[in-house]
Design a protein around this motif. Structure first.
Motif: not given
Lengths: 270, 233
Positions: A200-207, A215-224, B1-11
């Motif tokens: 899954c490293q390619n979800a978090l890193l791009r080359r 890859y911030n659009p994956f990492i930041l929402p996850l962290v938040r 209200m439930g939380l969104e699934r992570l796959e919908d939260v992250v890009d």
């Protein structure tokens, strides 16, 4: 698998040993498409221990072309985190030393097991990522691919990137005779630490231009978002597992996937 | 209200597939005319269609074609399988095999440099030579011969590529053996087994394109009783 109390008990030699770490850790390892097709179990592994001011996390990816890669990964992560927590229990506090000894112990644990089983060491080939996280500082040792990403005040940086081998199906391994040369050490400051295997490293890193970028659009929402899961009492490990099993993540790679994340408890961030 | 699934939260980004460059170096000299060139053309169609059927191979395999006959020509530069159009080859001319091999090595190295520049992972390239004769642009021991043999042997030793040589009909297998890497004997195509050979190539490339870290690929043996090739010692 994740922790849910402020004081994090870990049993060492049958005694409870309370950690002062404020970090919580969550994660999941899931079977990749290729292992599902070939009916092989997930050969990634992770383990963590709390000890003193430290949270210790190890992640490993057993090499799929050898017979016992998954077992090698399991032994390596447990050997490494056990050795670190034992050293801390005996009074060791230097992060760099913990990392060196932890990686070495992970390898020795495989060596001992291979000897007892009468199997070649190479049949247990695995990568290994090991981090020791104190209050705001993280120490890292890394052999092979996968990555460690740190977040500090929402600034993201790659603490340890995948090893650069020329071809896509090559990496360095803990069981190799050149493991000491292959070991890369690093350290940094963090509020959040994320460890991933190559699946899954390619979800978090791009080359781009031969350089890795987070890859911030994956990492930041996850962290938040994860602290909200904790506050609302959600099963965070299951949420991560569901994410890794999602169609889009599975499209990234046919390999097993592991993602482990450590962050300070909601409301406790300084 | 439930939380969104992570796959919908992250890009989750689009996959960056590792690429598997393969170059076919094909003899189109006059001696290939008739059935052989027809079967070679049909084989290229089979190879392309089979690879297009494999989802992963279609995304990962980049194919190039060099012909050597009337001249040496890169008739198809590296192209992803989804956009690859097999060429319609015609036979004629001599057998400038040495120049074609050197061009293949150059094209492969250039391709790898392009992958590196854009940050794309890649597998070890394959160079797949097919001939029914012997080189006419070099003689054993001359400067061109030395250059070609050294380039193939050193390239293999340094793991720059994998070199396969396939002889057809009256190919000079002794010379092909000397050009080939010491650990990989040239193969002789059994009569009229063109389709099987291209199916094997397709399956082998599919397997490689689906290989994971450290994975050693077990290719079907082309030289078994059911195989399409033989090793002539």
């Amino acid at each position: 698998m994740g922790s849910d109390s402020t004081l994090n008990p870990d049993i060492i030699n049958n005694t409870y040993f309370y950690s002062k770490s404020e970090f919580k850790v969550f994660g999941a390892s899931v079977q990749g498409v290729s292992h599902r097709k070939s009916n092989r179990s997930c050969e990634d592994a992770y383990a963590f221990r709390y000890a003193g001011v430290y949270l210790i996390i190890a992640v490993a990816d057993g090499v799929s072309s050898v017979n016992n890669g998954g077992k090698g990964a399991e032994i390596a992560v447990n050997g490494a985190v056990d050795a670190c927590s034992e050293m801390i229990r005996k009074g060791e506090t230097q992060g760099e030393l913990l990392i060196s000894e932890g990686i070495s112990a992970g390898r020795k644990a495989i060596l001992d097991h291979a000897y007892l089983e009468g199997m070649p060491l190479s049949s247990y080939a695995t990568t290994l990522l090991l981090v020791c996280i104190s209050e705001n500082k993280v120490f890292c040792g890394h052999i092979g691919d996968g990555a460690v990403i740190c977040v500090k005040n929402e600034d993201i940086h790659i603490l340890s990137e995948p090893v650069r081998c020329e071809y896509a199906n090559e990496t360095t391994v803990l069981t190799g005779s050149d493991w000491k040369c292959a070991l890369r050490r690093s350290s940094g400051e963090c509020d959040v630490v994320i460890l991933v295997t190559d699946g899954c490293q390619n979800a978090l890193l791009r080359r781009k231009n031969a350089q890795f970028f987070p890859y911030n659009p994956f990492i930041l929402p996850l962290v938040r978002s994860l602290p909200d899961y904790v506050r609302k009492g959600e099963d965070v490990n299951q949420a991560i597992s569901d994410l890794l099993f999602s169609e889009k993540m599975q499209a990234l790679s046919s390999d097993d996937m592991t993602l482990v994340i450590a962050f300070k408890s909601p409301g406790e961030t300084k | 209200m439930g939380l969104e699934r992570l796959e919908d939260v992250v890009d989750i980004p689009y996959p960056q597939h590792p690429h598997c460059p393969t170059i076919l170096v094909l003899d189109t000299s006059a001696s290939m005319s008739g059935n052989k060139i027809a079967e070679l053309n049909e084989g290229l169609q089979i190879l392309t269609e089979e690879l297009k059927e494999d989802d992963l191979a279609e995304k990962r395999i980049d194919l190039a074609v060099i012909s050597f006959g009337k001249g040496v020509e890169l008739i198809r530069p590296f192209t992803g399988i989804s956009k690859f159009i097999p060429p319609e080859l015609s036979a004629g001319g001599y057998t400038p095999m040495g120049e074609a091999i050197l061009l293949a090595i150059e094209v492969v190295e250039k391709r790898k440099a392009e992958y590196r520049e854009i940050g794309t992972d890649y597998y070890r390239p394959w160079i797949f030579l097919i001939t029914d004769g012997q080189p006419t642009d070099m003689r054993k021991g001359d400067a061109r011969w030395q250059e070609v043999v050294t380039a193939v042997h050193e390239g293999e030793k340094e793991r720059k590529f994998l070199f396969w040589a396939l002889g057809v009909d009256k190919a000079n297998m002794a010379l092909l053996k000397e050009i080939s890497p010491p650990d990989r004997m040239p193969l002789m195509l059994k009569e009229a087994r063109w389709a099987e050979m291209f199916l094997w190539l397709s399956k082998s490339l599919s397997k490689i394109s689906d290989s994971g870290i450290g994975e050693q690929i077990s290719l079907e043996s082309p030289v078994g009783p059911e195989g399409w090739g033989v090793i002539q010692l």
